[in-house]
Structures are given as structure tokens and as C-alpha cells.
Design a protein around this motif. Structure first.
Motif, PDB file in Angstrom:
ATOM      1  N   ALA A  14       1.070  -0.816  -0.350  1.00 32.27           N
ATOM      2  CA  ALA A  14       0.111  -0.023  -0.250  1.00 32.27           C
ATOM      3  C   ALA A  14       1.652   1.200  -0.060  1.00 32.27           C
ATOM      4  CB  ALA A  14      -1.182  -0.421   1.155  1.00 32.27           C
ATOM      5  N   SER A  15       0.724   2.119  -0.602  1.00 34.76           N
ATOM      6  CA  SER A  15       0.731   3.290  -0.675  1.00 34.76           C
ATOM      7  C   SER A  15       1.359   4.292   0.175  1.00 34.76           C
ATOM      8  CB  SER A  15       0.055   4.771  -1.513  1.00 34.76           C
ATOM      9  OG  SER A  15       0.954   6.041  -1.422  1.00 34.76           O
ATOM     10  N   THR A  16       2.529   4.349   1.096  1.00 32.73           N
ATOM     11  CA  THR A  16       3.306   4.917   2.406  1.00 32.73           C
ATOM     12  C   THR A  16       2.828   6.508   2.546  1.00 32.73           C
ATOM     13  OG1 THR A  16       5.498   5.046   1.359  1.00 32.73           O
ATOM     14  CG2 THR A  16       5.427   3.567   2.542  1.00 32.73           C
ATOM     15  N   SER A  93      -1.243   0.698  -9.012  1.00 33.54           N
ATOM     16  CA  SER A  93      -1.415   2.677  -9.023  1.00 33.54           C
ATOM     17  C   SER A  93      -0.004   2.354  -7.760  1.00 33.54           C
ATOM     18  CB  SER A  93      -1.897   3.071  -8.539  1.00 33.54           C
ATOM     19  OG  SER A  93      -3.126   2.631  -7.570  1.00 33.54           O
ATOM     20  N   GLU A  94      -0.400   1.574  -7.194  1.00 35.28           N
ATOM     21  CA  GLU A  94       0.278   1.047  -5.154  1.00 35.28           C
ATOM     22  C   GLU A  94       1.835   1.326  -5.573  1.00 35.28           C
ATOM     23  OE1 GLU A  94      -0.679   2.339  -2.604  1.00 35.28           O
ATOM     24  OE2 GLU A  94      -2.828   1.751  -2.862  1.00 35.28           O
ATOM     25  N   ARG A  95       2.224   1.331  -6.751  1.00 38.24           N
ATOM     26  CA  ARG A  95       3.475   0.612  -7.066  1.00 38.24           C
ATOM     27  C   ARG A  95       3.933   1.522  -8.218  1.00 38.24           C
ATOM     28  NH1 ARG A  95       7.903   1.319  -8.200  1.00 38.24           N
ATOM     29  NH2 ARG A  95       9.602  -0.992  -8.225  1.00 38.24           N
ATOM     30  N   PHE A 215       2.859  10.590  -3.021  1.00 38.55           N
ATOM     31  CA  PHE A 215       3.042   8.828  -3.295  1.00 38.55           C
ATOM     32  C   PHE A 215       3.953   8.639  -3.375  1.00 38.55           C
ATOM     33  CE2 PHE A 215       3.978   6.267  -5.743  1.00 38.55           C
ATOM     34  CZ  PHE A 215       3.245   5.082  -6.021  1.00 38.55           C
ATOM     35  N   ARG A 216       3.961   7.408  -2.261  1.00 38.79           N
ATOM     36  CA  ARG A 216       5.236   6.600  -2.028  1.00 38.79           C
ATOM     37  C   ARG A 216       5.263   5.415  -2.777  1.00 38.79           C
ATOM     38  NH1 ARG A 216       6.238  11.156  -1.501  1.00 38.79           N
ATOM     39  NH2 ARG A 216       7.171  11.625   0.754  1.00 38.79           N
TER      40      ARG A 216
END
Length: 429
Positions: A14-16, A93-95, A215-216
Motif C-alpha cells: 500500500a502507498s506509504t 498504481s501503488e507501485r 505518493f510513495r
């Protein structure tokens, strides 16, 4: 400069990104207007492409010699493929990033949209529409996550409302353009016109969208993504919001898939262009979705949902009359109620999820578009069997479902407050 890590726990897959800080986008700050216009264009193209065949279903039925139920698959295939694809694409999209996912989805969807008018058979049309729906899937969940990460929380409902307003404008303009183009040159020309309109929106989106600052990227870890999804599915509030989105869209899918058949039949016998113009009522959805933030501020989330449910139900009942004026008034109320309810529920999902926001939004979108597929197919079958009253019956059952879920949520909130009172009193002592 992106904010320093806050020390919050990081969930793999998950996005950080933390919640947006003081540098986040908000009305009056640099980049907010560009972001709003870009996401508005994306929303416009999404609905224009996704429902491009909906207003043309009577013409598609005549062109291929098929029933309303068979023709409705040109809509249901697109929305069903979107529902199935939105979760895996949100994980990607998280990556790889929200903006990259939205950009590639937009490009592929537009390219397929320019091929759709040349489908040689209903089967090929359904296949191309399914591919198009799968491509579109990368836009809505990534857009919601992008907004949750880049926009200040207080401005989030309004920002999502503008994206949803783009949906309503796209749905309206796409249907009007296809209707008149189909009346003048045939339904294939109508679909080509929508493809060209979406191409213009895609160019605007790619040029205007600001880069993501908060975004991370996260590694692709299917097990971690599965745990994140399972966590969302164990959250009672998120489950209620998913159910509300699905049922609202069941209403919308049933009504707008079938309304063209009702208006082309006796006693109305309207032409394809006039039927397309009926979708001007989508402007009401633009207003109601953009105003959802103010509505929540005045009445609370559940109060806004109760108002949306009541408005939708009144519109459905009014549409039963054999009067064109009554049908139009009913569509106005249905559209206003639907878009207000959708904006409130989708914004609540983004604010409720503390992590894995893309997955949380993707689950909402999956439920939402599965509701569209179910509503379109069931509504068309009901109309073919027993007429418009049967379609309205399907929609009213869905409205009752939304009201029941919202009522249960109100009861659960009161019970939770009652349980917390003794604890708060003990803490105060």
C-alpha cells in the motif's frame, strides 16, 4: 519537497504516503485549478466512453436484430470488466504511481474507443467494450487515491465532487452527441464522435495534471495486498459504503439503460437525437455532486444519504406516469439523488481508509460498477418482460436497500457512542 516520514506504520503493498500536509492542494493554492480541470476532463472521458452505447441501444438492437437484453451487454460488458479490473490495476498504481496508471488507462481506452465503431458484429462489439471497460478501470480508483493523497482533507469532498461532476457532464454530453450523430449518420458515427471527444479530453488531462508530490511507491506484494483488501472488507463502515455505492448504481444502470427503449416506443415515439437530448438532465447531477460537500457539512453524511434516497425514490415513482413532462421531472430527481449519494459515499471511503487507499477506492468502484452491470441487465430484462413499471420495481428495491444500510449505520453509530460514554466518564475521573 515531500514531507518527512511521520513514523506511521507502513503497510506493504500500500502507498506509504501520509495524509496531505500544509503544502497539499486546496482551493486558491497553485496547481489546484489545473488538478481540478485535469480530473474533470478524466471524469468526462470516463463516463462518455463507458456508457457510449447506452443511449444508442435501440439503434444497436435494430442494427443487429437483437433484443434489449442482448444489446444491454454492450453496456454491462464494459462496466463488468471495469469492476473486475479496478482492484488489480489499483494495486499496480501503488507501485507505479497514480498519474502513470491514469495516463496509460486513458490512452488505451481512447484507442479502443476509436475501434469500437467498426465492430462487425454484436459479439465483437461486446468484446471491444469489455476491453475498453478494463482499460478505463485504471482511472477512477487511482483518481480517488490521488485526490486523497494530494488534496487537503477539508477540500477532499469538494475535489471528488468535481471529478464526479465530470462524470455527469461526460455522461450527458456523450449521450447527446451520440444521439444526434446517430440520427443523422447512424449509430456507428455516434460512437466515433464520442471517441474523438474522449481523445480531446485525454490530451487535456495529460497536459494539465500536476505531478504527484505525496505518493510513495510500494513493492508489489500480492499477499500484502490481499491482507490490505481483507482488512477493508472487515471494516463495517467500508462494507456499508460499498453496498450503498452498488445499490445506487443499480438504480442508475437500470433507469438509463432502459429509458431509451421507453421513449422510442409508444406513446412517445421519439427520435434518437431527441432521446439523446433527454440526457441534459445530467446537468442536475453536475450540480448535486459538486454541492455534496456543503450538503454533508449541513446535514452530516447519513443525513445527506437520506436526502439522496428520498429524492431518488420520488423520481422513480414520478417516472411511472405516461407523461413526457413527468418522466423528465422524474429523471431530474433520480439523477440529482444518485450523484449526490455517490459523491458522499465515495468521499467517505477515501476518508475512512487510513492505509491502502487505492485498494479501498478500488473495492468501492468494483461494487459500484457491478451494481451498474446488474442494474442494466436486470432493468432491460424486466422491461422486456413487463414494461417500465417492472424496471422501476427493480430500482425501488435497490433504493430500499440503500435506506436500510444507512438506517443500520445510524443505529450502529448510536450504539457505539453509548458504549463509549462509560469509558469517557471513567477517563474524566
Amino acid at each position: 519537497m515531500p514531507p518527512a516520514h511521520t513514523g506511521a506504520p507502513v503497510i506493504p503493498g500500500a502507498s506509504t504516503a501520509s495524509f496531505p500536509g500544509p503544502e497539499a492542494l486546496s482551493p486558491g493554492r497553485p496547481g489546484y485549478r489545473r488538478m481540478s480541470l485535469a480530473l474533470f476532463a478524466a471524469g468526462l472521458a470516463t463516463f462518455a466512453l463507458l456508457y457510449s452505447t447506452q443511449a444508442l441501444l435501440p439503434a444497436v438492437s435494430a442494427g443487429f436484430g437483437v433484443t434489449a437484453g442482448q444489446a444491454s451487454w454492450t453496456v454491462s460488458a464494459a462496466t463488468g470488466a471495469l469492476a473486475l479490473s479496478v482492484l488489480p490495476l489499483s494495486a499496480l498504481s501503488e507501485r507505479f504511481g497514480r498519474t502513470r496508471m491514469m495516463s496509460w488507462s486513458m490512452v488505451i481506452a481512447v484507442c479502443v474507443g476509436l475501434l469500437v465503431p467498426f465492430a462487425p458484429s454484436l459479439e465483437w462489439l461486446v468484446v471491444l467494450r469489455a476491453v475498453q471497460g478494463a482499460a478505463i478501470a485504471g482511472i477512477p480508483a487511482s483518481a480517488m487515491a490521488y485526490l486523497a493523497e494530494e488534496v487537503r482533507p477539508r477540500a477532499l469532498v469538494g475535489a471528488i465532487g468535481l471529478f464526479v461532476a465530470g462524470n455527469s457532464i461526460g455522461g450527458m454530453s456523450g449521450r447527446i452527441v451520440t444521439g444526434w450523430a446517430a440520427q443523422l449518420w447512424g449509430w456507428r458515427a455516434g460512437l466515433l464522435t464520442v471517441g474523438l471527444m474522449a481523445l480531446a479530453c485525454a490530451v487535456a488531462f495529460l497536459v494539465l495534471l500536476p505531478r504527484a508530490r505525496f505518493f510513495r511507491p510500494a513493492s508489489l506484494n500480492p499477499r500484502a495486498v490481499g491482507r490490505t483488501v481483507a482488512g477493508h472488507l472487515r471494516d463495517p463502515l467500508l462494507l456499508r459504503l460499498y453496498g450503498i455505492g452498488a445499490l445506487f448504481m443499480t438504480v442508475f444502470g437500470a433507469v438509463y439503460t432502459v429509458i431509451g427503449y421507453r421513449l422510442v416506443d409508444e406513446p412517445f415515439s421519439l427520435g434518437q437525437g431527441v432521446i439523446g437530448s433527454v440526457f441534459l438532465v445530467y446537468l442536475v447531477g453536475t450540480v448535486s455532486s459538486a454541492a455534496a460537500g456543503r450538503l454533508v457539512a449541513r446535514t452530516g453524511r447519513r443525513g445527506a444519504l437520506y436526502l439522496a434516497v428520498t429524492t431518488t425514490a420520488l423520481g422513480l415513482l414520478l417516472s411511472l406516469a405516461d407523461s413526457l413532462a413527468a418522466i423528465l421531472a422524474g429523471l431530474v430527481l433520480i439523477t440529482a439523488g444518485f450523484f449526490a449519494g455517490h459523491a458522499v459515499a465515495s468521499a467517505a471511503v477515501s476518508r475512512t481508509a487510513k492505509s491502502g487507499r487505492a485498494q479501498a477506492s478500488a473495492l468501492y468502484q468494483s461494487a459500484y460498477y457491478l451494481g451498474s452491470s446488474a442494474g442494466g441487465t436486470l432493468g432491460a430484462l424486466a422491461y422486456h418482460a413487463s414494461g417500465w413499471a417492472a424496471t422501476v420495481g427493480i430500482a425501488l428495491l435497490a433504493v430500499v436497500g440503500v435506506a436500510s444500510i444507512t438506517l443500520y449505520g445510524s443505529h450502529a453509530a448510536r450504539a457505539e457512542r453509548a458504549r463509549q460514554l462509560p469509558h469517557r466518564a471513567a477517563t474524566a475521573r
